[in-house]
Design a protein around this motif. Sequence first.
Motif, short mmCIF file in Angstrom:
data_model
loop_
_atom_site.label_atom_id
_atom_site.label_comp_id
_atom_site.label_asym_id
_atom_site.label_seq_id
_atom_site.Cartn_x
_atom_site.Cartn_y
_atom_site.Cartn_z
N GLU A 1 16.60 -18.09 -49.92
CA GLU A 1 17.88 -17.46 -49.57
C GLU A 1 17.83 -15.95 -49.77
N THR A 2 17.16 -15.51 -50.85
CA THR A 2 17.06 -14.07 -51.11
C THR A 2 16.24 -13.39 -50.02
N ILE A 3 15.13 -13.99 -49.64
CA ILE A 3 14.27 -13.41 -48.61
C ILE A 3 15.02 -13.33 -47.28
N ILE A 4 15.72 -14.41 -46.92
CA ILE A 4 16.48 -14.41 -45.67
C ILE A 4 17.58 -13.35 -45.73
N SER A 5 18.24 -13.24 -46.85
CA SER A 5 19.31 -12.25 -47.01
C SER A 5 18.78 -10.83 -46.87
N VAL A 6 17.64 -10.55 -47.49
CA VAL A 6 17.06 -9.20 -47.43
C VAL A 6 16.67 -8.85 -45.99
N PHE A 7 15.95 -9.76 -45.32
CA PHE A 7 15.52 -9.47 -43.95
C PHE A 7 16.70 -9.42 -42.98
N SER A 8 17.70 -10.23 -43.21
CA SER A 8 18.91 -10.18 -42.39
C SER A 8 19.62 -8.84 -42.55
N THR A 9 19.69 -8.36 -43.78
CA THR A 9 20.32 -7.06 -44.04
C THR A 9 19.53 -5.93 -43.39
N ILE B 1 25.41 4.16 -43.08
CA ILE B 1 24.89 2.83 -42.74
C ILE B 1 23.63 2.54 -43.53
N LEU B 2 22.73 3.52 -43.66
CA LEU B 2 21.51 3.33 -44.44
C LEU B 2 21.82 3.04 -45.90
N LEU B 3 22.75 3.79 -46.47
CA LEU B 3 23.11 3.56 -47.87
C LEU B 3 23.72 2.18 -48.07
N ASP B 4 24.59 1.78 -47.14
CA ASP B 4 25.17 0.44 -47.23
C ASP B 4 24.08 -0.63 -47.18
N GLY B 5 23.15 -0.45 -46.24
CA GLY B 5 22.06 -1.41 -46.11
C GLY B 5 21.19 -1.46 -47.36
N LEU B 6 20.86 -0.30 -47.91
CA LEU B 6 20.05 -0.27 -49.13
C LEU B 6 20.77 -0.94 -50.29
N LEU B 7 22.06 -0.69 -50.40
CA LEU B 7 22.82 -1.32 -51.48
C LEU B 7 22.85 -2.83 -51.33
N LEU B 8 23.00 -3.31 -50.10
CA LEU B 8 22.99 -4.76 -49.88
C LEU B 8 21.63 -5.37 -50.18
N ILE B 9 20.56 -4.67 -49.82
CA ILE B 9 19.22 -5.17 -50.11
C ILE B 9 18.99 -5.23 -51.62
N VAL B 10 19.32 -4.15 -52.32
CA VAL B 10 19.14 -4.12 -53.78
C VAL B 10 19.97 -5.21 -54.44
N SER C 1 20.97 -8.05 -53.12
CA SER C 1 20.37 -9.36 -52.82
C SER C 1 19.16 -9.63 -53.70
N ILE C 2 18.32 -8.63 -53.85
CA ILE C 2 17.11 -8.80 -54.67
C ILE C 2 17.49 -9.05 -56.13
N PHE C 3 18.38 -8.22 -56.67
CA PHE C 3 18.76 -8.40 -58.07
C PHE C 3 19.49 -9.72 -58.30
N ASN C 4 20.33 -10.12 -57.36
CA ASN C 4 21.00 -11.41 -57.51
C ASN C 4 19.98 -12.55 -57.50
N GLY C 5 18.96 -12.44 -56.64
CA GLY C 5 17.92 -13.46 -56.62
C GLY C 5 17.14 -13.51 -57.93
N ILE C 6 16.81 -12.33 -58.47
CA ILE C 6 16.08 -12.29 -59.75
C ILE C 6 16.93 -12.85 -60.88
N ASP D 1 27.07 -8.74 -63.91
CA ASP D 1 28.16 -7.78 -64.05
C ASP D 1 27.62 -6.36 -64.19
N CYS D 2 26.54 -6.22 -64.94
CA CYS D 2 25.92 -4.91 -65.13
C CYS D 2 25.41 -4.36 -63.79
N PHE D 3 24.71 -5.19 -63.02
CA PHE D 3 24.21 -4.76 -61.73
C PHE D 3 25.36 -4.47 -60.76
#
Length: 168
Positions: free
Chosen positions: A6-14, A65-74, A76-81, A98-100
């Motif tokens: 799910e994390t990988i799909i979310s990152v590539f989708s973003t 748009i780039l900043l929004d995309g980067l934030l969504l990628i970060v 997604s990755i942190f939520n997966g971890i 909550d911290c992230f």
Amino acid sequence: WDQWGETIISVFSTIWNTLISLINPFLDALAAVTDFISNVMTGNIEGALGNITSFFNAAIGAISILLDGLLLIVESIFNGIVDFIFGKGSETGQAIKDCFSSGIEFLSSLKDSALQWGSDLIGSFISGISNKVSELTSSMSGVAGIVKSFIHFSEPDTGPLSDFHTYM
């Protein structure tokens, strides 16, 4: 795959959605540049200034748009971890989430500030150009006055032809 799929799909989708979203600002910036060149060539200074504004607005939109995309990628990755290490029901996992989330909110607020900074910068740039146009007009008027005093349609006031009537 069960844990990270799910994390990988979310990152590539973003990433894909961000790239697709960048097409319009890129085309807007390209149109602004071509219109700017056209306006400069035809002497339309007001149109050229408007094109500069359009270009910077498109650039700011692309950065947003780039900043929004980067934030969504970060995120997604942190939520997966976090989900992997602590599980969704753990109190420790929730504290880390909550911290992230707080960090991501802070970064999102920087994006809004950066948009205002860019807007202020463009406003100052346009104001500076507008202020100097009157000085350019004044300077050109002064030069034209000096040339006029040397070259008249009749006897000039100053210069080598100021006494041409004595030669006749």
